[in-house]
Design a protein around this motif. Structure first.
Motif, PDB file in Angstrom:
ATOM      1  N   THR A  99      -7.511   3.389  -6.539  1.00 30.08           N
ATOM      2  CA  THR A  99      -7.285   2.568  -5.350  1.00 30.08           C
ATOM      3  C   THR A  99      -7.728   1.124  -5.602  1.00 30.08           C
ATOM      4  O   THR A  99      -7.026   0.170  -5.234  1.00 30.08           O
ATOM      5  CB  THR A  99      -8.056   3.143  -4.149  1.00 30.08           C
ATOM      6  OG1 THR A  99      -7.615   4.478  -3.896  1.00 30.08           O
ATOM      7  CG2 THR A  99      -7.815   2.294  -2.910  1.00 30.08           C
ATOM      8  N   ILE A 100      -8.897   0.947  -6.225  1.00 36.01           N
ATOM      9  CA  ILE A 100      -9.381  -0.396  -6.540  1.00 36.01           C
ATOM     10  C   ILE A 100      -8.410  -1.100  -7.486  1.00 36.01           C
ATOM     11  O   ILE A 100      -8.105  -2.289  -7.309  1.00 36.01           O
ATOM     12  CB  ILE A 100     -10.790  -0.329  -7.161  1.00 36.01           C
ATOM     13  CG1 ILE A 100     -11.790   0.203  -6.129  1.00 36.01           C
ATOM     14  CG2 ILE A 100     -11.230  -1.705  -7.649  1.00 36.01           C
ATOM     15  CD1 ILE A 100     -13.174   0.436  -6.692  1.00 36.01           C
ATOM     16  N   TRP A 101      -7.911  -0.376  -8.495  1.00 34.98           N
ATOM     17  CA  TRP A 101      -6.953  -0.971  -9.432  1.00 34.98           C
ATOM     18  C   TRP A 101      -5.677  -1.394  -8.706  1.00 34.98           C
ATOM     19  O   TRP A 101      -5.083  -2.427  -9.033  1.00 34.98           O
ATOM     20  CB  TRP A 101      -6.615   0.014 -10.546  1.00 34.98           C
ATOM     21  CG  TRP A 101      -7.395  -0.201 -11.786  1.00 34.98           C
ATOM     22  CD1 TRP A 101      -8.290   0.650 -12.367  1.00 34.98           C
ATOM     23  CD2 TRP A 101      -7.382  -1.369 -12.606  1.00 34.98           C
ATOM     24  NE1 TRP A 101      -8.835   0.090 -13.493  1.00 34.98           N
ATOM     25  CE2 TRP A 101      -8.290  -1.157 -13.670  1.00 34.98           C
ATOM     26  CE3 TRP A 101      -6.695  -2.580 -12.559  1.00 34.98           C
ATOM     27  CZ2 TRP A 101      -8.527  -2.096 -14.668  1.00 34.98           C
ATOM     28  CZ3 TRP A 101      -6.927  -3.526 -13.550  1.00 34.98           C
ATOM     29  CH2 TRP A 101      -7.832  -3.281 -14.590  1.00 34.98           C
ATOM     30  N   GLY A 110       0.777  -9.193  -7.944  1.00 36.94           N
ATOM     31  CA  GLY A 110       1.723  -8.980  -6.858  1.00 36.94           C
ATOM     32  C   GLY A 110       2.366  -7.614  -6.884  1.00 36.94           C
ATOM     33  O   GLY A 110       3.375  -7.369  -6.213  1.00 36.94           O
ATOM     34  N   LYS A 111       1.806  -6.715  -7.656  1.00 32.69           N
ATOM     35  CA  LYS A 111       2.364  -5.369  -7.785  1.00 32.69           C
ATOM     36  C   LYS A 111       2.072  -4.567  -6.525  1.00 32.69           C
ATOM     37  O   LYS A 111       0.915  -4.413  -6.127  1.00 32.69           O
ATOM     38  CB  LYS A 111       1.766  -4.679  -9.008  1.00 32.69           C
ATOM     39  CG  LYS A 111       2.329  -3.310  -9.293  1.00 32.69           C
ATOM     40  CD  LYS A 111       1.699  -2.719 -10.555  1.00 32.69           C
ATOM     41  CE  LYS A 111       2.243  -1.334 -10.851  1.00 32.69           C
ATOM     42  NZ  LYS A 111       1.619  -0.751 -12.066  1.00 32.69           N
ATOM     43  N   GLN A 112       3.105  -4.038  -5.901  1.00 34.11           N
ATOM     44  CA  GLN A 112       2.946  -3.307  -4.649  1.00 34.11           C
ATOM     45  C   GLN A 112       3.319  -1.839  -4.861  1.00 34.11           C
ATOM     46  O   GLN A 112       4.402  -1.399  -4.514  1.00 34.11           O
ATOM     47  CB  GLN A 112       3.812  -3.925  -3.551  1.00 34.11           C
ATOM     48  CG  GLN A 112       3.492  -5.385  -3.272  1.00 34.11           C
ATOM     49  CD  GLN A 112       4.315  -5.945  -2.136  1.00 34.11           C
ATOM     50  OE1 GLN A 112       4.649  -5.243  -1.185  1.00 34.11           O
ATOM     51  NE2 GLN A 112       4.664  -7.221  -2.222  1.00 34.11           N
ATOM     52  N   GLU A 113       2.424  -1.119  -5.467  1.00 35.49           N
ATOM     53  CA  GLU A 113       2.675   0.305  -5.725  1.00 35.49           C
ATOM     54  C   GLU A 113       1.355   1.048  -5.832  1.00 35.49           C
ATOM     55  O   GLU A 113       0.463   0.642  -6.573  1.00 35.49           O
ATOM     56  CB  GLU A 113       3.470   0.488  -7.016  1.00 35.49           C
ATOM     57  CG  GLU A 113       3.753   1.952  -7.342  1.00 35.49           C
ATOM     58  CD  GLU A 113       4.443   2.125  -8.681  1.00 35.49           C
ATOM     59  OE1 GLU A 113       4.890   3.252  -8.966  1.00 35.49           O
ATOM     60  OE2 GLU A 113       4.529   1.140  -9.441  1.00 35.49           O
ATOM     61  N   PHE A 114       1.237   2.108  -5.063  1.00 39.23           N
ATOM     62  CA  PHE A 114       0.081   2.987  -5.175  1.00 39.23           C
ATOM     63  C   PHE A 114       0.591   4.352  -5.610  1.00 39.23           C
ATOM     64  O   PHE A 114       1.217   5.074  -4.835  1.00 39.23           O
ATOM     65  CB  PHE A 114      -0.669   3.085  -3.851  1.00 39.23           C
ATOM     66  CG  PHE A 114      -1.842   4.033  -3.893  1.00 39.23           C
ATOM     67  CD1 PHE A 114      -2.925   3.772  -4.720  1.00 39.23           C
ATOM     68  CD2 PHE A 114      -1.853   5.184  -3.127  1.00 39.23           C
ATOM     69  CE1 PHE A 114      -4.007   4.637  -4.761  1.00 39.23           C
ATOM     70  CE2 PHE A 114      -2.926   6.053  -3.167  1.00 39.23           C
ATOM     71  CZ  PHE A 114      -4.009   5.775  -3.990  1.00 39.23           C
ATOM     72  N   ASN A 115       0.365   4.672  -6.876  1.00 38.97           N
ATOM     73  CA  ASN A 115       0.900   5.910  -7.434  1.00 38.97           C
ATOM     74  C   ASN A 115      -0.181   6.616  -8.234  1.00 38.97           C
ATOM     75  O   ASN A 115      -0.300   6.416  -9.450  1.00 38.97           O
ATOM     76  CB  ASN A 115       2.110   5.619  -8.313  1.00 38.97           C
ATOM     77  CG  ASN A 115       2.799   6.879  -8.800  1.00 38.97           C
ATOM     78  OD1 ASN A 115       2.360   7.988  -8.499  1.00 38.97           O
ATOM     79  ND2 ASN A 115       3.869   6.727  -9.560  1.00 38.97           N
ATOM     80  N   PRO A 116      -1.009   7.443  -7.590  1.00 46.19           N
ATOM     81  CA  PRO A 116      -2.101   8.121  -8.293  1.00 46.19           C
ATOM     82  C   PRO A 116      -1.637   9.061  -9.391  1.00 46.19           C
ATOM     83  O   PRO A 116      -2.440   9.476 -10.227  1.00 46.19           O
ATOM     84  CB  PRO A 116      -2.800   8.907  -7.165  1.00 46.19           C
ATOM     85  CG  PRO A 116      -2.397   8.222  -5.901  1.00 46.19           C
ATOM     86  CD  PRO A 116      -1.008   7.738  -6.153  1.00 46.19           C
TER      87      PRO A 116
END
Length: 372
Positions: A99-101, A110-116
């Motif tokens: 999440t911090i990354w 400007g990367k808009q992606e949260f993909n664990p």
């Protein structure tokens, strides 16, 4: 250094469990190699000296780390305590750091992606440790688990559909090293030969020869190794086709690299100091260094100064010393105190109260280091 045990009365006490300096020294040296490899990575594009050091390190540093983790892992059936440790020691820190990354990459790139499911940079090893902990009890049930682990590692390279999602390809790739560490504990080789206490001088001499021979081989063949992109083979991540080798014999290349990694790791362990040194205490906090060092290196890498005219031998030496300093700083008591909620979260509110749940925090971190 000991982990003090509470007294049970005025007559008898529970013996204190003494720390073995060798393991803490080995952990710290491994994590320094990890930080160094990540620090010099950008230099490898323009500097043969950097690529030589990079290939020398990557041939064995993560296999050695996996062996240490395997040595301190148990194959007993999962209990409430062990299942909680997987959640609190591995999965929860992974999601926190991921999440911090995501936030950092959004602010900087400007990367808009949260993909664990796609671990960021260094976080793959946490997921790999989680996979190892889950499958070890099952592998321990079958005959020749180490042989099966090697077959899985070699075989997965032929499967292009097994990728880095949840670190699966990389976890299977380095599984033999984790299993080897666990198997060595079962064989009691370290205790039987007192390998954590002393090593004969001629064995140390042989270890120097082995590591020196690998270093010489890299130096003499650096142009060829650059041409074939050997460093990507040491990631144990991509399929053979993705590595540019779709021939049937590609698996034998990985098998040879596994053998090489075991040989170099053995030589590395032989040279690790057996007695308490200045690094011993730092070796108890390797998870802090592993999880936090990427945030220190990220700004340096993103500035673009590593490369071109800044790829000289002087820069390489400077980054090596900086990596040692970063490792020491991140393992310091102050950093541990500040970042403990992120690296060692204890969310008691998350768990149901179960009758068979033992009290007390976990005593080891995911790498096997005994917490103080």
């Amino acid at each position: 250094m000991t982990d003090a045990a509470p007294a049970t009365g005025s007559v008898s006490t529970v013996p204190a469990k003494k720390r073995v300096p060798f393991w803490d020294n080995a952990r710290f040296l491994c994590i320094v190699l990890v930080v160094t490899g990540h620090a010099i990575q950008r230099l490898t594009y323009d500097s043969d000296n950097a690529l030589v050091l990079y290939l020398f390190i990557y041939a064995f540093h993560m296999p050695a780390f996996a062996m240490i983790s395997g040595y301190f892992s148990k194959a007993s059936p999962p209990t409430t305590r062990t299942m909680k440790k997987v959640l609190t020691d591995i999965l929860l820190p992974y999601f926190i750091m991921e999440t911090i990354w995501t936030v950092v990459q959004f602010l900087v790139e400007g990367k808009q992606e949260f993909n664990p499911s796609k671990p960021s940079w260094t976080l793959w090893f946490l997921l790999a440790l989680g996979i190892f902990r889950l499958v070890l009890p099952y592998l321990a049930l079958i005959r020749w688990p180490l042989l099966w682990a090697v077959l899985f590692s070699v075989g997965v390279g032929y499967l292009s559909n097994v990728d880095s999602t949840f670190s699966l390809s990389r976890a299977i790739g380095i599984l033999p090293f984790f299993l080897l560490g666990w198997q060595i504990r079962q064989w009691r080789l370290v205790d039987r030969w007192q390998l954590a206490n002393r090593v004969a001088w001629w064995v140390r001499g042989g270890a120097v020869v082995v590591l020196g021979a690998w270093l010489l081989a890299v130096i003499l063949n650096i142009d060829f190794f650059r041409l074939v992109d050997l460093r990507f083979w040491f990631f144990y991540d991509d399929s053979y086709t993705a590595l540019g080798e779709d021939q049937w014999w590609a698996g034998f290349v990985r098998l040879a690299l596994i053998v090489l990694a075991v040989l170099l790791s053995a030589a590395f362990f032989v040279l690790v100091p057996r007695s308490a040194t200045w690094m011993t205490g730092f070796g108890q906090a390797t998870m802090y260094v592993y999880l936090l060092h990427s945030f220190v290196l990220y700004p340096i890498r993103e500035t673009g100064i590593l490369g071109g005219e800044h790829a000289s031998a002087m820069w390489l030496v400077g980054l090596v010393f900086a990596s040692i300093a970063i490792s020491i700083a991140l393992a310091s008591p102050l950093v541990r105190r500040v970042f403990r909620p992120l690296v060692e979260p204890k969310p008691r509110w998350l768990f149901r109260v179960l009758d068979d749940a033992p009290a007390g925090p976990s005593k080891r971190d995911p790498t096997g280091s005994r917490r103080r």
